[in-house]
Design a protein around this motif. Structure first.
Motif, mmCIF file in Angstrom:
data_model
loop_
_atom_site.group_PDB
_atom_site.id
_atom_site.type_symbol
_atom_site.label_atom_id
_atom_site.label_comp_id
_atom_site.label_asym_id
_atom_site.label_seq_id
_atom_site.Cartn_x
_atom_site.Cartn_y
_atom_site.Cartn_z
ATOM 1 N N ARG A 321 18.168 15.153 -25.961
ATOM 2 C CA ARG A 321 16.952 14.971 -26.719
ATOM 3 C C ARG A 321 16.928 13.422 -27.248
ATOM 4 N N THR A 365 11.171 18.896 -33.462
ATOM 5 C CA THR A 365 11.465 20.248 -32.758
ATOM 6 C C THR A 365 12.137 21.456 -33.782
ATOM 7 N N PRO A 366 11.093 21.754 -34.566
ATOM 8 C CA PRO A 366 11.421 22.697 -35.521
ATOM 9 C C PRO A 366 12.232 23.875 -35.130
ATOM 10 N N GLY A 367 11.908 24.399 -33.719
ATOM 11 C CA GLY A 367 12.773 25.515 -33.319
ATOM 12 C C GLY A 367 11.795 27.048 -33.580
ATOM 13 N N SER A 368 12.214 27.816 -32.564
ATOM 14 C CA SER A 368 11.553 29.149 -32.688
ATOM 15 C C SER A 368 11.223 30.084 -34.042
ATOM 16 N N THR A 371 8.185 27.854 -35.030
ATOM 17 C CA THR A 371 6.864 27.976 -34.153
ATOM 18 C C THR A 371 6.600 29.360 -33.771
ATOM 19 N N ASP A 376 11.035 29.020 -27.005
ATOM 20 C CA ASP A 376 11.289 27.605 -27.601
ATOM 21 C C ASP A 376 12.958 27.504 -27.905
ATOM 22 N N LYS A 378 14.278 24.460 -28.746
ATOM 23 C CA LYS A 378 14.291 23.465 -29.668
ATOM 24 C C LYS A 378 15.131 22.143 -28.999
ATOM 25 N N THR A 386 10.164 23.656 -24.956
ATOM 26 C CA THR A 386 10.265 22.944 -26.384
ATOM 27 C C THR A 386 8.830 23.048 -27.049
ATOM 28 N N TYR A 388 6.961 21.535 -30.165
ATOM 29 C CA TYR A 388 6.706 20.358 -31.304
ATOM 30 C C TYR A 388 6.315 20.480 -32.568
ATOM 31 N N SER A 392 3.938 23.850 -34.638
ATOM 32 C CA SER A 392 4.198 24.693 -35.683
ATOM 33 C C SER A 392 2.985 24.714 -37.023
ATOM 34 N N ASN A 472 3.724 21.431 -26.495
ATOM 35 C CA ASN A 472 4.995 21.828 -26.155
ATOM 36 C C ASN A 472 5.119 21.365 -24.745
#
Length: 534
Positions: A321, A365-368, A371, A376, A378, A386, A388, A392, A472
């Motif tokens: 990342r 990238t807040p994660g699943s 989102t 996802d 992340k 991923t 973004y 979200s 994404n």
């Protein structure tokens, strides 16, 4: 182990190099280090600008390391005394003058503190132009700090601290032969401009109420009674919403000599005016258009290509990342915009009005869990799916619109806050101060929730165009966009085949006008009487 050893050797080499260099420099400049005119009053070194008088607490015009060595972590301190001899308050501006600084961009940091003569017991840190001493390969003048209020008849003491930083995981070998030479100047400064000042200059009202639900499209002039507000990275921002018949600006002439037209998006918290390109021509013969159409965002498929800039060369696969989001290589879109800015703003003589204000390419990238997209990862690099930050705020899974969008004017990662010379709030990675609108600004302007059409609000241009907000990476880099029907949607950033419905988009660039130049604008903001530069 070997890597650490090399790092230590580099550091030791720098120590030796600095001892030799600083000794030689201090001997050579000990009597000619500061700005002329310099007067000798009672053996004091004095600089004057109007009613402001600058002296040096140690009566020494050199910045000096008394040990003749400058090791990592060392700080050089200089105290400046500014007296206001006049009968009214004045604002001071301090600059680095004849500055040569060839150290790495982050190697030299500085802070400025102040205390007054009569009440000053504790030092108070004041805002400076940057947090790093500006780089300068050749002699130049760079702003150190502005808006320093000195009441009439008072004296303020300023303590400047310059620190040579030991940068983790950065090879500072280049600092061995680097130079740092400077003078200081004092000039009449200005009161710090506020967004309220900008609104007052253009006679724009503020709405006492603010929206809490952005799901419904704005089909009328919802800010007719005043602009709505929302916090940004500088303070409170005021934005237009709906049809906005009073946010037209005529600014600059393009390379063909035509007037360029813009629509104000909002006034940033620092008072600068943010506006989007809307076409060229005259008010009676003015067609809304773009600077480019039918463009793709990137060449290939990798999460890194969601970036305005990215790490590594084009075609190289990203493996982390951090690497993917390293601001080294321009995206295709950025390259096009920079070329346009150089030709139509710089070469036509209008760049002096343009401010260095943040453009946000939110790659957080807040994660699943945030989102709602189960795929996802992340991870944000390579071919890893991923989502973004903007995803979200406007979607809940693929692709389900949030019932109540939650736009934001904050940029969550400083690395994504693109600026030219601002390293305090921004990343300092831009060549020119130009970018694109964000998905958040599309929604606050009145598009409604994701996928809702709105053909009448002021940002709809009848054709799909890119924002600066990645949605994404899902086999392709997908970028939020405004669709032809005015809805918030997305464009597939890579053109790879006819099965992809929205493969390419148009560009409507965004710039920010300096707050202190707004008093040179006239007009009322309508298409027949736009705000224009006098």
């Amino acid at each position: 182990m070997e890597k650490n050893r090399k790092k230590e050797l580099n550091k030791k080499a720098i120590f030796v190099g600095l001892v030799i260099f600083i000794t030689a420099v201090m001997i050579g400049i000990s009597y000619a280090f500061f700005y002329i005119p310099v007067e000798k009053e009672e053996e004091k070194i004095v600089l004057k600008s109007g009613d402001l008088v600058l002296t040096f607490r140690d009566n020494d015009e050199t910045v000096e390391n008394t040990d003749k060595t400058w090791n990592f972590g060392d700080t050089i301190v200089k105290e400046l005394v500014i007296e206001n001899t006049g009968t009214r308050a004045a604002y001071a501006k301090i600059s680095w003058d004849d500055l040569i600084n060839t150290y790495l961009a982050e190697s030299l940091t500085y802070i400025l503190e102040e205390k007054s003569d009569d009440t000053g017991v504790h030092w108070r840190q004041v805002e400076t132009a940057n947090i790093n001493v500006p780089r300068s390969e050749s002699s130049s003048t760079q702003l150190l700090a502005d808006h320093l209020l000195i009441p009439a008849g008072h004296t303020y003491i300023y303590r400047l601290k310059i620190t040579f930083e030991n940068l983790e995981d950065i090879d500072q070998t280049e600092d061995i032969n680097a130079k740092f030479i400077t003078k200081f100047t004092i000039d009449q400064g200005a009161k710090k401009w506020t967004v309220e000042d900008s609104l007052a200059i253009l006679k724009i009202k503020k709405n006492p109420n603010n929206l809490t639900n952005f799901a419904t499209p704005a089909t009328t002039d919802e800010t007719a009674n005043g602009l709505f507000s929302m916090e940004d990275d500088y303070g409170t921002s005021y934005y237009y919403r709906g049809t906005a018949p009073n946010n037209y600006v005529r600014f600059g002439k393009n390379a063909s000599g035509q007037d360029m037209w813009w629509r104000i998006i909002r006034f940033n918290g620092n008072g600068t005016m943010r506006m989007q390109y809307d076409g060229a021509g005259t008010s009676s013969n003015y067609t809304r258009n773009f600077i480019f159409t039918g463009l793709k965002w990137s060449n290939t498929n990798d999460a890194k290509y969601t970036g305005w800039m990215f790490g590594g060369k084009t075609g190289d696969k990203s493996t982390s990342r951090e690497e993917a989001q390293r601001n080294e290589t321009d995206s295709l879109i950025k390259t096009k915009i920079d070329e346009w800015y150089k030709t139509n703003i710089v070469d036509t003589g209008y760049s002096g009005y343009v401010a260095d204000t943040i453009f946000c390419n939110d790659r957080s990238t807040p994660g699943s869990n945030v989102t709602g997209w189960v795929e996802d990862t992340k991870l944000g690099y390579g071919v890893n799916p991923t989502a973004y930050g903007s995803f979200s705020r406007f979607l809940n899974g693929i692709i389900i619109p949030k019932l109540n969008p939650i736009p934001s004017f904050h940029c969550l990662q400083q690395n994504d806050a693109f600026t030219v010379n601002d390293f305090d709030k921004g990343n300092g990675s831009l060549k020119y101060p130009i970018g694109l609108i964000t998905a958040d600004e599309i929604v606050t302007a009145g598009s409604g929730k994701y996928g809702t059409g709105n053909t009448v609000y002021y940002l709809n241009k009848g054709k799909a165009y890119y924002t600066m907000s990645p949605l994404n990476f899902n086999n392709y880099p997908n970028i939020f966009a405004s669709y032809a029907d005015g809805s918030l949607g997305y464009l597939v950033g890579t053109v790879t085949g006819s099965m992809l419905p929205f493969q390419a988009g148009a560009i409507a660039p965004v710039i920010n006008i300096k707050a202190e130049t707004l008093n040179q604008f006239r007009g009322t903001g309508t298409i027949d009487n736009p705000y224009f530069l006098e």
